[in-house]
Design a protein around this motif. Structure first.
Motif, PDB file in Angstrom:
ATOM      1  N   LEU A  85       6.040 -20.925 -24.711  1.00 48.87           N
ATOM      2  CA  LEU A  85       6.279 -19.582 -25.233  1.00 48.87           C
ATOM      3  C   LEU A  85       5.714 -19.495 -26.648  1.00 48.87           C
ATOM      4  N   ASP A 118       5.114 -15.941 -22.394  1.00 49.38           N
ATOM      5  CA  ASP A 118       4.666 -17.145 -21.695  1.00 49.38           C
ATOM      6  C   ASP A 118       3.142 -17.174 -21.721  1.00 49.38           C
ATOM      7  N   TYR A 170       6.514 -22.854 -28.855  1.00 51.02           N
ATOM      8  CA  TYR A 170       7.750 -22.455 -29.549  1.00 51.02           C
ATOM      9  C   TYR A 170       8.826 -23.504 -29.275  1.00 51.02           C
ATOM     10  N   GLY A 220       7.320 -19.741 -33.776  1.00 54.06           N
ATOM     11  CA  GLY A 220       6.646 -19.152 -32.617  1.00 54.06           C
ATOM     12  C   GLY A 220       5.142 -19.032 -32.696  1.00 54.06           C
ATOM     13  N   ALA A 269      13.946 -14.554 -25.098  1.00 51.05           N
ATOM     14  CA  ALA A 269      12.535 -14.580 -25.460  1.00 51.05           C
ATOM     15  C   ALA A 269      11.987 -13.169 -25.636  1.00 51.05           C
ATOM     16  N   VAL A 286      14.114 -21.870 -24.157  1.00 54.98           N
ATOM     17  CA  VAL A 286      12.890 -21.801 -23.368  1.00 54.98           C
ATOM     18  C   VAL A 286      13.320 -21.818 -21.899  1.00 54.98           C
ATOM     19  N   LEU A 302       8.587 -13.321 -27.747  1.00 50.89           N
ATOM     20  CA  LEU A 302       7.883 -14.491 -27.236  1.00 50.89           C
ATOM     21  C   LEU A 302       7.361 -14.222 -25.836  1.00 50.89           C
TER      22      LEU A 302
END
Length: 244
Positions: A80, A46, A109, A157, A39, A243, A44
């Motif tokens: 994400l 959280d 995502y 994303g 990520a 993820v 990406l």
């Protein structure tokens, strides 16, 4: 590039990407599969780093979804998003709280491998476990192509599936507003402006759409829950990091 990446490109070349319950992309040219493996490498973040107590019910990390099992690539129930999308979503949540409302997130995502899982499921006509909840009026053979395709806008994303909660005056108890269907309902009642929805359901969908549009998200007309950031950071790139 491995065989999975070649399949993604082949699927994309053969498909005009739309946005059904599996979250098809909106671009018309084939996406590029990012080489990112984490990520962090993909950029990406959280959502809870920006909105720590946002409500989440990440469906594909568990079995309460149209596949009926945890979906490939979901190792944790997290939302994400690329940072610009995450920041915009956090602003939506902040603005709603002034109105005693909140968001509940179903999916953000989505790894490319998860979409491949959807395609395998759609091709397995013997598996009808979730028909009553997710496609009661459709033959499963109609899902592949019309509703599920091998490339997803979620994998870029900047797309999120969500609903709206109404809280009491003290913001202690919040309940979902009636939107007319559950998440990932395959059928025309899920269309945002469906004439089958009641006036109250249309009003609730309009509240969600107005809140999302104020921060730059666009609704996908076939799904009341599906929103994409208009100014996507990477509209021609999909990701396959897990993820976790």
């Amino acid at each position: 590039m491995g065989s999975f990446g070649r399949r993604i490109r082949a699927f994309a070349l053969a498909t005009v990407l739309g946005g059904g319950p599996a979250g098809l992309a909106h671009a018309e040219s084939p996406p590029r599969l990012s080489p990112a493996r984490t990520a962090a490498e993909a950029g990406l973040v959280d959502i809870r780093t920006l909105a720590p107590d946002i409500a989440e019910d990440i469906k594909y990390a568990g079995s309460d979804n149209f596949v009926g099992t945890p979906v490939d690539g979901y190792l944790a129930p997290k939302c994400l998003l690329l940072r610009p999308a995450a920041e915009a979503l956090a602003r939506v949540e902040r603005d709603l709280r002034a109105e005693h409302r909140r968001l509940r997130l179903f999916d953000c995502y989505r790894p490319a491998r998860a979409v491949a899982h959807f395609v395998r499921w759609a091709s397995d006509l013997a598996d009808q476990r979730t028909k009553a909840a997710h496609y009661p009026q459709l033959d499963k053979r109609a899902l592949l192509g019309d509703y599920i395709a091998p490339v997803s806008g979620h994998s870029r994303g900047a797309t999120v599936d969500l609903t709206l909660l109404q809280c009491d005056a003290h913001d202690r108890h919040c309940t979902p507003l009636d939107m007319g269907t559950g998440f990932d309902y395959f059928g025309t009642l899920a269309n945002t402006d469906s004439p089958q929805a009641t006036a109250a359901q249309h009003a609730n969908r309009a509240l969600l759409r107005a809140a999302m549009e104020r921060e730059g998200f666009r609704n996908y007309a076939m799904e009341w829950w599906h929103y994409t950031l208009v100014s996507e950071p990477s509209p021609s790139v999909i990701y396959d990091v897990p993820v976790e």
